[in-house]
Design a protein around this motif. Structure first.
Motif, mmCIF file in Angstrom:
data_model
loop_
_atom_site.group_PDB
_atom_site.id
_atom_site.type_symbol
_atom_site.label_atom_id
_atom_site.label_comp_id
_atom_site.label_asym_id
_atom_site.label_seq_id
_atom_site.Cartn_x
_atom_site.Cartn_y
_atom_site.Cartn_z
ATOM 1 N N ALA A 115 -24.370 97.831 5.740
ATOM 2 C CA ALA A 115 -24.095 98.124 7.091
ATOM 3 C C ALA A 115 -22.671 98.631 7.290
ATOM 4 C CB ALA A 115 -24.532 97.243 8.201
ATOM 5 N N LYS A 116 -21.748 97.790 6.855
ATOM 6 C CA LYS A 116 -20.366 98.004 6.898
ATOM 7 C C LYS A 116 -19.948 99.389 6.160
ATOM 8 C CE LYS A 116 -17.345 95.668 4.614
ATOM 9 N NZ LYS A 116 -16.563 94.350 4.250
ATOM 10 N N SER A 117 -20.695 99.841 5.118
ATOM 11 C CA SER A 117 -20.219 100.989 4.341
ATOM 12 C C SER A 117 -20.872 102.165 5.081
ATOM 13 C CB SER A 117 -20.760 100.677 2.841
ATOM 14 O OG SER A 117 -20.155 99.673 2.297
ATOM 15 N N LEU A 118 -22.265 101.953 5.440
ATOM 16 C CA LEU A 118 -23.020 103.128 5.938
ATOM 17 C C LEU A 118 -22.570 103.568 7.427
ATOM 18 C CD1 LEU A 118 -25.342 105.159 5.212
ATOM 19 C CD2 LEU A 118 -26.825 103.347 6.058
ATOM 20 N N LEU A 119 -22.641 102.578 8.323
ATOM 21 C CA LEU A 119 -22.456 103.061 9.686
ATOM 22 C C LEU A 119 -21.140 103.560 10.119
ATOM 23 C CD1 LEU A 119 -23.821 99.578 11.339
ATOM 24 C CD2 LEU A 119 -24.968 101.975 11.157
ATOM 25 N N PRO A 120 -19.953 103.527 9.771
ATOM 26 C CA PRO A 120 -18.734 104.075 10.008
ATOM 27 C C PRO A 120 -19.023 105.610 9.863
ATOM 28 C CG PRO A 120 -18.055 102.092 9.130
ATOM 29 C CD PRO A 120 -19.614 102.307 8.893
ATOM 30 N N PRO A 121 -19.185 106.122 8.633
ATOM 31 C CA PRO A 121 -19.245 107.477 8.288
ATOM 32 C C PRO A 121 -20.511 107.961 9.104
ATOM 33 C CG PRO A 121 -19.893 106.314 6.271
ATOM 34 C CD PRO A 121 -19.284 105.351 7.422
ATOM 35 N N LEU A 122 -21.771 107.564 9.062
ATOM 36 C CA LEU A 122 -22.675 108.064 9.543
ATOM 37 C C LEU A 122 -22.560 108.055 11.320
ATOM 38 C CD1 LEU A 122 -25.809 108.776 9.045
ATOM 39 C CD2 LEU A 122 -26.465 106.315 9.890
ATOM 40 N N MET A 123 -21.953 107.215 11.987
ATOM 41 C CA MET A 123 -21.625 107.451 13.560
ATOM 42 C C MET A 123 -20.549 108.588 13.693
ATOM 43 S SD MET A 123 -21.255 103.197 14.494
ATOM 44 C CE MET A 123 -20.553 103.978 16.102
ATOM 45 N N LEU A 124 -19.640 108.891 12.605
ATOM 46 C CA LEU A 124 -18.834 109.767 12.743
ATOM 47 C C LEU A 124 -19.572 111.109 12.776
ATOM 48 C CD1 LEU A 124 -15.807 111.025 12.601
ATOM 49 C CD2 LEU A 124 -15.535 110.682 10.415
ATOM 50 N N MET A 125 -20.351 111.029 11.761
ATOM 51 C CA MET A 125 -21.281 112.468 11.589
ATOM 52 C C MET A 125 -21.780 112.754 13.023
ATOM 53 S SD MET A 125 -22.080 112.600 7.690
ATOM 54 C CE MET A 125 -21.917 110.950 7.242
ATOM 55 N N LEU A 126 -22.586 111.781 13.451
ATOM 56 C CA LEU A 126 -23.544 111.933 14.630
ATOM 57 C C LEU A 126 -22.642 112.174 15.651
ATOM 58 C CD1 LEU A 126 -26.061 108.877 14.101
ATOM 59 C CD2 LEU A 126 -26.438 111.229 13.699
ATOM 60 N N LEU A 132 -24.546 112.376 2.593
ATOM 61 C CA LEU A 132 -23.768 111.907 3.559
ATOM 62 C C LEU A 132 -22.332 112.550 3.516
ATOM 63 C CD1 LEU A 132 -24.783 108.283 4.102
ATOM 64 C CD2 LEU A 132 -25.265 110.187 5.510
ATOM 65 N N MET A 133 -21.928 112.605 2.171
ATOM 66 C CA MET A 133 -20.750 113.087 2.040
ATOM 67 C C MET A 133 -20.618 114.644 1.913
ATOM 68 S SD MET A 133 -18.886 110.548 1.528
ATOM 69 C CE MET A 133 -17.284 111.601 1.268
ATOM 70 N N ALA A 136 -12.025 110.529 11.195
ATOM 71 C CA ALA A 136 -11.752 110.307 9.499
ATOM 72 C C ALA A 136 -10.397 109.433 9.449
ATOM 73 C CB ALA A 136 -11.546 111.717 8.782
ATOM 74 N N LEU A 137 -9.208 110.089 10.254
ATOM 75 C CA LEU A 137 -8.354 109.098 10.252
ATOM 76 C C LEU A 137 -8.378 107.600 10.399
ATOM 77 C CD1 LEU A 137 -5.137 110.099 9.523
ATOM 78 C CD2 LEU A 137 -4.815 110.395 11.981
ATOM 79 N N ILE A 184 -7.658 104.283 8.307
ATOM 80 C CA ILE A 184 -6.809 103.207 8.549
ATOM 81 C C ILE A 184 -7.472 101.774 8.559
ATOM 82 C CG2 ILE A 184 -5.651 102.206 10.732
ATOM 83 C CD1 ILE A 184 -4.832 104.772 11.482
ATOM 84 N N ILE A 185 -9.106 101.896 9.068
ATOM 85 C CA ILE A 185 -9.689 100.567 9.009
ATOM 86 C C ILE A 185 -9.727 100.188 7.572
ATOM 87 C CG2 ILE A 185 -11.953 99.631 9.732
ATOM 88 C CD1 ILE A 185 -11.971 101.636 11.958
ATOM 89 N N SER A 186 -9.990 100.950 6.798
ATOM 90 C CA SER A 186 -10.483 100.683 5.423
ATOM 91 C C SER A 186 -9.154 100.483 4.532
ATOM 92 C CB SER A 186 -11.327 101.652 4.660
ATOM 93 O OG SER A 186 -10.507 103.115 4.469
#
Length: 458
Positions: A244-255, A112-113, A279-280, A284-286
């Motif tokens: 879910a909170k850790s996985l979904l945001p970067p996954l949704m961004l990549m998709l 993912l990274m 990513a910005l 901010i959210i994190s």
């Protein structure tokens, strides 16, 4: 005489590179020195140098290359926002009860990274700092731990959205048009970055699956090398929400980035801008975005982008002088006379690129080698998408191969003193075999890379 000068110039570049001098200036400096020598010997036409301003103007107006700084910004921002750290914690908990669970978690997070950053060095260093101490603390075998981190960190070479594929897409597109013109096709077809992204999805996922199978089998056969933790944290309240909170945001961004390109909703540059803004927002959210963080991200983005484009300028000058010495004709002659025809030429090019990957970064190989050999192979009938994926996978393999694999150097720089260089080398060997196996399968079944682009863009 001219062709031999081109060959000597090529060899001189590798000799000078051993001095540690920046690659961009090695390429341009060597080219200028040989151009001056060629003018003195009346073996070089100065008109080739006159074409350099047009080449540079073409680079400045290339919309595809604008995606490079945007993807770099996206990757560096995700790294600074500690997305990998939260992902690793969540995935480690998720696979805690599975044999080799931590190794599986590191591979998935690395995938993912790698897809987010597209920068091998950043991914390997980040994963080395975050996961290697944890793996050693849980009594994982140091060699296997290092192998997993290096292999998963280099997945950014093949899994889109990847900077490697963006650069390869631009270079192969130009080579493909040149090859078609040489074959008398005056309405040439085009190859886009989206084609390479679509072509890389199945080989990339297949490579990850092979990694996971190897880790699972090793953990089952040798549980002492990858022991399970005594206590799992799954009973803690809100476990699945944390995952879910850790996985979904970067996954949704990549998709969102990849889907918009493949679906034809956005160009790579437009999708890259969406990724940078996304990513910005994640930072901010994190609550990881500050003025200092933003300044660091901007500095790193500027530094990496400047390096890429300086190498591109140096490669453009090198290419012009190389062609001025009729080096392109020498390459065509050499590849055409190899036994085995197209297969022999392709095998030879892949072998040379693999060896060059020990001493050159993928950027130099993409900008220097591919423009020279690409038109020749494409004229022989090699599929451009398949060629791009084969090159990307080949360069990924060379990143892992001792003793000069770049990923090994990156991990050695952040690994604890008790981890030896020999253990790092030993750990990556099974993953090199897996990658070579996939490279062979892809060579025998090109449809793995070509089916999805032909289906999507039919």
């Amino acid at each position: 005489m001219d062709s031999y000068m081109a060959l000597w110039m090529f060899l001189a570049v590798f000799v000078v590179l051993l001095s540690g001098y920046p690659v961009a200036f090695v390429l341009s400096g060597t080219a200028l020195m040989f151009a001056a020598l060629g003018l003195q010997l009346d073996a070089f036409d100065a008109d080739f140098l006159m074409a350099l301003p047009n080449r540079l103007f073409g680079i400045m107006n290339n919309e595809t290359l604008i995606a490079v700084p945007l993807f770099v910004f996206m990757g560096v921002m995700l790294e600074r926002a500690k997305i990998a750290e939260s992902l690793l914690e969540a995935m480690s908990e998720l696979f805690a009860s599975v044999p080799g669970g931590l190794g599986i978690a590191v591979t998935i997070v690395g995938m993912l990274m790698a897809a987010s950053t597209g920068i091998v060095g950043a991914t390997v260093v980040t994963m080395g700092l975050l996961s290697l101490p944890t793996m050693l603390k849980r009594n994982y075998d140091p060699a296997i731990s290092c192998g997993i981190i290096c292999a998963s960190g280099t997945l950014g070479q093949i899994i889109p959205p990847s900077i490697v594929l963006v650069l390869l897409g631009d270079v192969i597109s130009s080579a493909y048009q040149q090859a078609q013109l040489e074959m008398g096709v005056f309405a040439p077809e085009t190859i886009s970055v989206g084609d390479l992204f679509a072509g890389a999805i199945l080989p990339g996922l297949l490579l990850v699956i092979l990694y996971l199978i190897y880790i699972s089998v090793t953990a089952w056969l040798s549980p002492d090398k990858m022991p399970k933790p005594d206590i799992t944290e799954r009973q803690q309240t809100g476990f699945y929400w944390r995952v879910a909170k850790s996985l979904l945001p970067p996954l949704m961004l990549m998709l969102a980035v990849l889907g918009s390109i493949i679906g034809g909703l956005a160009t790579p540059t437009e999708a890259a801008s969406v990724g940078a803004v996304g990513a910005l927002l994640l930072a901010i959210i994190s609550k990881q975005l500050s003025k200092d963080t933003l300044q660091e991200v901007m500095r790193d983005t500027t530094r990496i982008t400047s390096m890429v484009f300086m190498i591109l300028i140096g490669a453009a000058l090198f290419s012009l002088v190389f062609r001025g010495f009729e080096g392109d004709e020498l390459i065509i002659e050499l590849l055409s006379e190899l036994p085995g025809g197209k297969v022999g030429a392709m095998f030879s090019v892949m072998l040379v690129m693999f060896l060059l990957g020990f001493v050159l970064d993928f950027i130099e190989i993409t900008f220097v080698i591919v423009p020279i050999v690409g038109p020749v192979l494409l004229t022989m009938g090699v599929d451009p998408v398949w060629l791009g994926i084969m090159i990307a996978l080949n360069l990924q393999t060379s990143f892992l191969t001792p003793p000069f694999g770049f990923a090994l150097f990156y991990l050695r720089g952040v690994a604890p003193d008790e981890v030896t260089t020999g253990q790092i080398y030993k750990g990556v060997m099974p993953f090199i075999i897996i990658q070579l196996l996939l490279l062979g399968v892809l060579a025998y079944f090109p449809e793995i890379a070509t089916w999805l682009p032909s289906y999507i863009y039919a």
